[in-house]
Design a protein around this motif. Sequence first.
Motif, PDB file in Angstrom:
ATOM      1  N   ASP A 183      -1.842   9.361   4.207  1.00 21.12           N
ATOM      2  CA  ASP A 183      -3.110   8.772   4.626  1.00 21.12           C
ATOM      3  C   ASP A 183      -3.718   7.966   3.483  1.00 21.12           C
ATOM      4  O   ASP A 183      -3.086   7.743   2.441  1.00 21.12           O
ATOM      5  N   GLU A 184      -4.959   7.542   3.662  1.00 15.98           N
ATOM      6  CA  GLU A 184      -5.595   6.681   2.657  1.00 15.98           C
ATOM      7  C   GLU A 184      -5.779   7.388   1.320  1.00 15.98           C
ATOM      8  O   GLU A 184      -5.930   6.740   0.277  1.00 15.98           O
TER       9      GLU A 184
ATOM     10  N   HIS B 263       0.822  -1.210   0.000  1.00 13.10           N
ATOM     11  CA  HIS B 263       0.000   0.000   0.000  1.00 13.10           C
ATOM     12  C   HIS B 263       0.861   1.266   0.000  1.00 13.10           C
ATOM     13  O   HIS B 263       0.333   2.367   0.098  1.00 13.10           O
ATOM     14  N   ASP B 264       2.193   1.116  -0.127  1.00  8.05           N
ATOM     15  CA  ASP B 264       3.099   2.259  -0.017  1.00  8.05           C
ATOM     16  C   ASP B 264       3.501   2.805  -1.388  1.00  8.05           C
ATOM     17  O   ASP B 264       3.184   2.223  -2.429  1.00  8.05           O
ATOM     18  N   LEU B 265       4.237   3.930  -1.366  1.00  4.28           N
ATOM     19  CA  LEU B 265       4.712   4.576  -2.599  1.00  4.28           C
ATOM     20  C   LEU B 265       6.176   4.971  -2.434  1.00  4.28           C
ATOM     21  O   LEU B 265       6.647   5.158  -1.304  1.00  4.28           O
ATOM     22  N   TRP B 266       6.882   5.133  -3.559  1.00  4.22           N
ATOM     23  CA  TRP B 266       8.303   5.467  -3.546  1.00  4.22           C
ATOM     24  C   TRP B 266       8.602   6.459  -4.658  1.00  4.22           C
ATOM     25  O   TRP B 266       7.965   6.422  -5.720  1.00  4.22           O
ATOM     26  N   SER B 267       9.574   7.319  -4.434  1.00  6.07           N
ATOM     27  CA  SER B 267      10.029   8.190  -5.512  1.00  6.07           C
ATOM     28  C   SER B 267      10.651   7.323  -6.603  1.00  6.07           C
ATOM     29  O   SER B 267      11.158   6.229  -6.341  1.00  6.07           O
TER      30      SER B 267
ATOM     31  N   TYR C 152       1.055  13.619   6.093  1.00  2.00           N
ATOM     32  CA  TYR C 152       0.744  14.185   7.393  1.00  2.00           C
ATOM     33  C   TYR C 152       1.917  13.942   8.339  1.00  2.00           C
ATOM     34  O   TYR C 152       2.737  13.052   8.125  1.00  2.00           O
ATOM     35  N   GLY C 153       1.998  14.742   9.378  1.00  2.00           N
ATOM     36  CA  GLY C 153       3.097  14.614  10.326  1.00  2.00           C
ATOM     37  C   GLY C 153       4.400  15.117   9.713  1.00  2.00           C
ATOM     38  O   GLY C 153       4.424  15.747   8.648  1.00  2.00           O
TER      39      GLY C 153
ATOM     40  N   ARG D 134       5.056   6.018   3.423  1.00  2.00           N
ATOM     41  CA  ARG D 134       4.463   4.891   4.141  1.00  2.00           C
ATOM     42  C   ARG D 134       3.004   5.203   4.429  1.00  2.00           C
ATOM     43  O   ARG D 134       2.691   6.149   5.142  1.00  2.00           O
ATOM     44  N   ARG D 135       2.121   4.389   3.883  1.00  2.00           N
ATOM     45  CA  ARG D 135       0.693   4.665   4.017  1.00  2.00           C
ATOM     46  C   ARG D 135       0.144   4.069   5.308  1.00  2.00           C
ATOM     47  O   ARG D 135       0.410   2.907   5.632  1.00  2.00           O
ATOM     48  N   GLN D 136      -0.592   4.875   6.035  1.00  2.00           N
ATOM     49  CA  GLN D 136      -1.309   4.391   7.209  1.00  2.00           C
ATOM     50  C   GLN D 136      -2.613   3.780   6.704  1.00  2.00           C
ATOM     51  O   GLN D 136      -3.625   4.468   6.547  1.00  2.00           O
TER      52      GLN D 136
END
Length: 286
Positions: free
Chosen positions: A132-133, A100-104, A138-139, A212-214
């Motif tokens: 987030d979804e 569920h994550d992403l990367w450059s 965020y943060g 990193r997706r929550q």
Amino acid sequence: MPEATPQDTRLVSIGVPVFNEATYLAMTLDCLLAQDYPNLEIVICDNASTDATPGICARAADRDPRIRVLHAQENLGATANFQRCIDEASGDFFMWAGGHDLWSSNYVSQCVAALDAHPAAVIAVPESNWIDENGQVYGSRASVLDTRDMAPLARLLTLLWANMHPIYGLIRVDRLRACGPLPNYPGADLVLLARLILEGDFVPAPLALWSRRQARAQENFHDRQRRYASSKVKIHGGPFPLLNLVYRLWHAAWSSSLPLSDKLAFTLAFPGALPARYLIARRRVI
């Protein structure tokens, strides 16, 4: 598919352990396939998913030969599925990728470059943030662990206060496999990182970014322990998970090649550090 150059001919293995990741998996795989480092293999280990995950994996493998899909007939538990990714890797470098994550797009190439520039390093650690979804950041960005010029004992003590994000960095396969099979208890990622950090440096790859997706509902410490022990995750810490983790970290230090004086120093410094970290974790809701 990007064209290879003489500098990026070594194979990078990306292990994608998944269980019911249909919501974001197609986006995740598109992101991995868009890496500017072309010599990749993407090993998807599907842990007997019951949603649309198998179909998404099959379609991705049909359109790109760098993807290989392995399906479990029954849920193996999270640790065994993560280990299967390592066992099936063929590359010189390895990284886990959450479904569920992403990367450059320069993530892999920047991490490989960081490891090439520092032959004593075992892991290249990127910048990272939380999304987030909806993919909104965020943060604040997580701090990057950089242990260059540190003695092994200093590296180990520094790790006790670091975040666990390096576990998703790019790792030298031979050093990862030298640590043995992945242990299956709460906090095992910290023990694996302790073993690795005693082997060599963690170096930054500051131009690379991991988002990193929550992807799950917020949970406190006790909720997390119940999830670990569930039939879908199968991570069991026994009646005293903190004591087990203390012993495992102590054993990692004492079974290493640290000189006796350093082992004694770690034994003296360690007892206060992990309980303090535990208390902080109990208050943390992510």
